[in-house]
Write a protein that holds these residues in place. Structure first.
Motif, PDB file in Angstrom:
ATOM      1  N   PHE A   1      42.603 -28.555 -21.549  1.00 12.76           N
ATOM      2  CA  PHE A   1      42.097 -29.930 -21.452  1.00 12.76           C
ATOM      3  C   PHE A   1      43.149 -30.912 -20.943  1.00 12.76           C
ATOM      4  O   PHE A   1      42.825 -31.761 -20.092  1.00 12.76           O
ATOM      5  N   PRO A   2      44.406 -30.861 -21.407  1.00 10.21           N
ATOM      6  CA  PRO A   2      45.389 -31.813 -20.869  1.00 10.21           C
ATOM      7  C   PRO A   2      45.554 -31.733 -19.351  1.00 10.21           C
ATOM      8  O   PRO A   2      45.927 -32.719 -18.711  1.00 10.21           O
ATOM      9  N   GLU A   3      45.240 -30.561 -18.773  1.00  7.52           N
ATOM     10  CA  GLU A   3      45.376 -30.386 -17.332  1.00  7.52           C
ATOM     11  C   GLU A   3      44.231 -31.022 -16.547  1.00  7.52           C
ATOM     12  O   GLU A   3      44.390 -31.289 -15.349  1.00  7.52           O
ATOM     13  N   ILE A   4      43.120 -31.270 -17.195  1.00  7.87           N
ATOM     14  CA  ILE A   4      41.987 -31.911 -16.505  1.00  7.87           C
ATOM     15  C   ILE A   4      41.744 -33.330 -17.026  1.00  7.87           C
ATOM     16  O   ILE A   4      40.847 -34.021 -16.546  1.00  7.87           O
ATOM     17  N   ALA A   5      42.550 -33.757 -18.006  1.00  7.82           N
ATOM     18  CA  ALA A   5      42.325 -35.050 -18.653  1.00  7.82           C
ATOM     19  C   ALA A   5      42.388 -36.214 -17.669  1.00  7.82           C
ATOM     20  O   ALA A   5      41.586 -37.155 -17.748  1.00  7.82           O
ATOM     21  N   GLU A   6      43.331 -36.167 -16.729  1.00  7.75           N
ATOM     22  CA  GLU A   6      43.475 -37.279 -15.787  1.00  7.75           C
ATOM     23  C   GLU A   6      42.270 -37.378 -14.851  1.00  7.75           C
ATOM     24  O   GLU A   6      41.740 -38.470 -14.612  1.00  7.75           O
TER      25      GLU A   6
ATOM     26  N   ALA B   1      36.481 -37.762 -27.243  1.00  8.70           N
ATOM     27  CA  ALA B   1      37.520 -38.570 -27.886  1.00  8.70           C
ATOM     28  C   ALA B   1      38.524 -37.692 -28.616  1.00  8.70           C
ATOM     29  O   ALA B   1      39.740 -37.949 -28.584  1.00  8.70           O
ATOM     30  N   ARG B   2      38.049 -36.645 -29.278  1.00  2.03           N
ATOM     31  CA  ARG B   2      38.959 -35.759 -30.007  1.00  2.03           C
ATOM     32  C   ARG B   2      39.834 -34.953 -29.070  1.00  2.03           C
ATOM     33  O   ARG B   2      41.011 -34.724 -29.355  1.00  2.03           O
ATOM     34  N   GLU B   3      39.275 -34.502 -27.934  1.00  4.37           N
ATOM     35  CA  GLU B   3      40.100 -33.771 -26.965  1.00  4.37           C
ATOM     36  C   GLU B   3      41.213 -34.669 -26.406  1.00  4.37           C
ATOM     37  O   GLU B   3      42.355 -34.228 -26.258  1.00  4.37           O
ATOM     38  N   TYR B   4      40.881 -35.917 -26.116  1.00  5.82           N
ATOM     39  CA  TYR B   4      41.918 -36.827 -25.617  1.00  5.82           C
ATOM     40  C   TYR B   4      42.964 -37.109 -26.686  1.00  5.82           C
ATOM     41  O   TYR B   4      44.162 -37.221 -26.392  1.00  5.82           O
ATOM     42  N   ALA B   5      42.536 -37.218 -27.940  1.00  5.88           N
ATOM     43  CA  ALA B   5      43.506 -37.460 -29.018  1.00  5.88           C
ATOM     44  C   ALA B   5      44.452 -36.277 -29.164  1.00  5.88           C
ATOM     45  O   ALA B   5      45.655 -36.454 -29.372  1.00  5.88           O
TER      46      ALA B   5
ATOM     47  N   ALA C   1      40.651 -41.703 -24.098  1.00  6.61           N
ATOM     48  CA  ALA C   1      39.582 -41.691 -23.105  1.00  6.61           C
ATOM     49  C   ALA C   1      39.274 -43.131 -22.692  1.00  6.61           C
ATOM     50  O   ALA C   1      39.123 -43.995 -23.554  1.00  6.61           O
ATOM     51  N   PRO C   2      39.190 -43.405 -21.394  1.00  3.84           N
ATOM     52  CA  PRO C   2      38.965 -44.783 -20.926  1.00  3.84           C
ATOM     53  C   PRO C   2      37.502 -45.194 -21.006  1.00  3.84           C
ATOM     54  O   PRO C   2      36.877 -45.555 -20.009  1.00  3.84           O
ATOM     55  N   VAL C   3      36.924 -45.099 -22.186  1.00  2.00           N
ATOM     56  CA  VAL C   3      35.512 -45.417 -22.392  1.00  2.00           C
ATOM     57  C   VAL C   3      35.416 -46.482 -23.470  1.00  2.00           C
ATOM     58  O   VAL C   3      36.008 -46.338 -24.533  1.00  2.00           O
ATOM     59  N   ARG C   4      34.675 -47.534 -23.197  1.00  2.00           N
ATOM     60  CA  ARG C   4      34.526 -48.603 -24.178  1.00  2.00           C
ATOM     61  C   ARG C   4      33.090 -48.758 -24.664  1.00  2.00           C
ATOM     62  O   ARG C   4      32.849 -49.363 -25.685  1.00  2.00           O
TER      63      ARG C   4
END
Length: 340
Positions: free
Chosen positions: A85-90, A114-118, A124-127
């Motif tokens: 996941f960190p490799e596709i996060a961006e 949200a948990r994967e980004y944490a 995650a850039p979601v509001r």
């Protein structure tokens, strides 16, 4: 609802308050618990009127047993060479940036993302998010149930590979467009909810994990140190120092001392939402009675005991997004309760 499918976007006066763009998302996972992982993700980016701009799909190595292969079809062998996941996060973040996340049962997809980004020590850039189940209820669509296949059939969208993230996202994008047009045409308020990213995740040993894919099983603690898992232990809170001023009146401010009850899923972790209420001087109630000032629920049509009692007692009901706005301006109590 055939007229919804035939409405031309240019013929619909567009509400100025509607978002400028959407990211229709589907994720397949190793399971449904808080320590489960994403195994594939897809995003369809849509413009303000629901027209497709592009789409994206990726497998994700979950670093553990892939879970229900009979559902998503992704075996350990298939996922072994997939990116972490960190490799596709961006790239994932670039697809979400500045858009409302749209999903079917969106609280689940958002929570997993949200948990994967944490875990990746990012946010995650979601509001905001929009659940198409909630939107279908707002539109009063005559669906037999709230499964994605029923929503798709209503709008004549053909499913090709159910539980494949890319096809599920495509189906949802095609069903969301006429839903959005119908909402704009009828002046329906979109059921947007706040998304508050997690900021912390601590991995720890997980019991009962099966064969792993490239790494140890993961479990964890969500933001704020609350334990993960499918159940939520009761938490003893200090007594509210303010007297109950009575029921909330729609259109006015909350007042310190008001009794607040919650029902159903929330986009913000429930414990965090309750803590925010307590910090604002409100009384968080575990049950609903005639003394309850306000019920907060994202599904007012559900048959939960709290919702049923709220109808019986005439208790005001607001959704999570409205409650979040009310929390920003809570009126001080006249005085603390005697002896507190």
């Amino acid at each position: 609802m055939l007229e919804d499918r035939q409405t031309a976007p240019s013929a619909v006066p567009w509400p100025a308050a509607y978002p400028p763009g959407y990211a229709v998302v589907d994720v397949e996972t190793t399971g449904l618990a808080r320590d489960d992982r994403i195994v594939s993700a897809a995003v369809y980016r849509l413009d303000a009127r629901g027209e497709v701009e592009d789409h994206w799909y990726t497998l994700v190595n979950p670093e553990r047993d892939p879970g229900p292969v009979w559902i998503h079809g992704l075996t350990s062998d298939v996922l072994e060479g997939a990116p972490l996941f960190p490799e596709i996060a961006e790239e994932f973040a670039a697809r979400l940036e500045g858009r409302v996340l749209v999903a079917h049962n969106a609280v689940f997809d958002w929570s997993m993302i949200a948990r994967e980004y944490a875990r990746a020590e990012r946010e995650a850039p979601v509001r905001q998010r929009l659940c198409t189940i909630a939107l279908s209820k707002e539109l009063r669509l005559p669906l037999a149930n709230h499964k994605l296949e029923s929503l798709a059939a209503h709008f004549g969208v053909v499913q090709r590979r159910a539980h494949h993230a890319l096809d599920d996202a495509r189906v949802l994008a095609e069903a969301f467009r006429p839903s959005l047009l119908a909402a704009a045409r009828d002046g329906v308020r979109l059921p947007l909810l706040e998304c508050r990213p997690l900021t912390e995740w601590t991995d720890r040993a997980a019991s009962g994990a099966g064969r792993q894919t490239g790494g140890p099983p993961s479990a964890g603690r969500a933001s704020g140190g609350y334990p993960s898992g499918s159940w939520r232990p009761s938490r003893k809170r200090p007594a509210c120092p303010y007297p109950n001023p009575g029921r909330y009146e729609p259109g006015k401010q909350l007042r310190q001392g008001m009794r607040i009850a919650f029902s159903g899923d929330t986009s913000v972790e429930r414990d965090l939402l309750e803590d925010r209420a307590v910090e604002a001087g409100l009384h968080v109630a575990t049950s609903l009675s005639r003394l309850t000032s306000l019920l907060v629920t994202n599904d007012p049509d559900s048959g939960t005991s709290k919702v049923v009692k709220a109808r019986q007692f005439g208790t005001p009901v607001v959704d999570e997004a409205a409650f979040g706005q009310l929390l920003g301006n809570v009126e001080p109590a006249a005085q603390p309760a005697s002896g507190k």
